[in-house]
Design an enzyme around this catalytic site. Structure first.
Site, PDB file in Angstrom:
ATOM      1  N   GLU A  12      31.302  45.351  35.405  1.00 39.03           N
ATOM      2  CA  GLU A  12      30.637  44.062  35.198  1.00 39.03           C
ATOM      3  C   GLU A  12      29.170  44.140  35.628  1.00 39.03           C
ATOM      4  O   GLU A  12      28.265  43.695  34.919  1.00 39.03           O
ATOM      5  CB  GLU A  12      31.382  42.971  35.976  1.00 39.03           C
ATOM      6  CG  GLU A  12      32.802  42.734  35.448  1.00 39.03           C
ATOM      7  CD  GLU A  12      33.706  41.977  36.408  1.00 39.03           C
ATOM      8  OE1 GLU A  12      34.717  41.438  35.933  1.00 39.03           O
ATOM      9  OE2 GLU A  12      33.433  41.926  37.626  1.00 39.03           O
ATOM     10  N   ASP A 196      42.338  38.685  29.717  1.00 37.86           N
ATOM     11  CA  ASP A 196      43.808  38.692  29.597  1.00 37.86           C
ATOM     12  C   ASP A 196      44.299  37.243  29.655  1.00 37.86           C
ATOM     13  O   ASP A 196      43.495  36.338  29.873  1.00 37.86           O
ATOM     14  CB  ASP A 196      44.427  39.522  30.727  1.00 37.86           C
ATOM     15  CG  ASP A 196      44.052  38.989  32.102  1.00 37.86           C
ATOM     16  OD1 ASP A 196      43.049  39.463  32.654  1.00 37.86           O
ATOM     17  OD2 ASP A 196      44.718  38.051  32.585  1.00 37.86           O
TER      18      ASP A 196
HETATM   19  N1  ADE Z   1      40.604  38.470  36.570  1.00 33.11           N
HETATM   20  C1  ADE Z   1      40.878  38.837  35.309  1.00 33.11           C
HETATM   21  N2  ADE Z   1      42.136  38.538  34.972  1.00 33.11           N
HETATM   22  C2  ADE Z   1      42.703  37.971  36.060  1.00 33.11           C
HETATM   23  C3  ADE Z   1      43.994  37.472  36.335  1.00 33.11           C
HETATM   24  N3  ADE Z   1      44.962  37.486  35.419  1.00 33.11           N
HETATM   25  N4  ADE Z   1      44.228  36.971  37.580  1.00 33.11           N
HETATM   26  C4  ADE Z   1      43.236  36.956  38.513  1.00 33.11           C
HETATM   27  N5  ADE Z   1      42.019  37.428  38.300  1.00 33.11           N
HETATM   28  C5  ADE Z   1      41.741  37.930  37.078  1.00 33.11           C
END
Ligand code: ADE
Length: 239
Positions: A12, A196
């Site tokens: 990032e 996600d």
């Molecule tokens: N950062 C990216 N995806 C995440 C998730 N599923 N839970 C917590 N932090 C995250």
């Protein structure tokens, strides 16, 4: 303006290191602080590491060291809002600690005992500029960001957090940055892109789409800085 940009992970932070003009780097408390320029602004770029403690210590350190106009926290997130796709961006309206829960006091999730702190509002001017940026291939929307020291990868937890706190997405640093900025009266903004869906496939999706999410969120932040007047002062946080 003098700004800090905080991201949890190398991939990032690399987006910013690639674009900004680097001036100097210093080490403090295990963190590397890159002092840089971007579009006439002074920017301090730091990879905080993952989680709330790392984010909080990094934010306080930067506030103590520089006369910051604002702190920007960016990177990836798991979507809670089913309308969000991979690479879509959430501009935080506010952030809340979803893992602060003190039931026996009758407090709602996120309420920090013996304080008024629950929702940490982002700065409206930063929010407005970020929402105006837009991306050609992804949606950019305002929403609540939920923060906790866990990676959410379970459909029932995703549903519960969405229902209880009306979160757009979940990540691991935003509310910590927001809380530190609130007590120091420093404006802040969190910009997150979806890597996600915070469900059973999150671990695989996160690894696959982290870089795409890093690109989406950094594009918004870099363009947001373009829209900010280099001499503008933002006024108190949340007002
Ligand atoms: N950062 C990216 N995806 C995440 C998730 N599923 N839970 C917590 N932090 C995250």
């Amino acid at each position: 303006m003098s700004l800090a940009i905080i991201s949890a992970m190398d991939v990032e932070m690399e987006q910013y290191l690639e674009h900004c003009t680097l001036r100097a780097s210093t080490e403090r408390a295990g963190l590397t602080i890159h002092e840089a320029h971007w579009r006439g602004h002074d920017v301090a770029l730091v990879r905080s590491g993952v989680g709330k403690v790392n984010a909080a210590l990094c934010t306080q350190l930067l506030i103590d060291r520089y006369d910051l106009d604002a702190v920007l926290c960016t990177g990836s997130a798991g979507a809670l809002d089913p309308a969000l796709d991979i690479g879509d961006v959430v501009i935080a309206s506010d952030c809340v600690h979803h893992d602060v829960l003190v039931d026996f006091m009758g407090l709602p999730r996120g309420q920090i005992p013996f304080t008024d702190h629950r929702f940490f509002e982002t700065h409206p001017v930063l929010r407005r500029h970020a929402l105006e940026v837009g991306l050609t291939d992804h949606r950019v929307q305002a929403g609540r960001v939920l923060t906790g020291d866990t990676f959410v990868e379970d459909e029932s937890q995703r549903r519960r957090l969405r229902a209880e706190l009306d979160g757009a997405c979940v990540e691991m640093e935003g509310a910590a940055v927001g809380q530190v900025c609130a007590v120091n009266d420093v404006p802040y903004l969190v910009v997150r892109a979806v890597s996600d869906h915070a469900d059973g496939t999150s671990n695989l999706d996160f690894e696959t789409f982290l870089e795409e999410a890093a690109r989406s969120s950094s594009q918004i932040v870099l363009d947001l800085l373009d829209a900010l007047d280099t001499n503008e002062r933002l006024g108190s946080a949340g007002r």
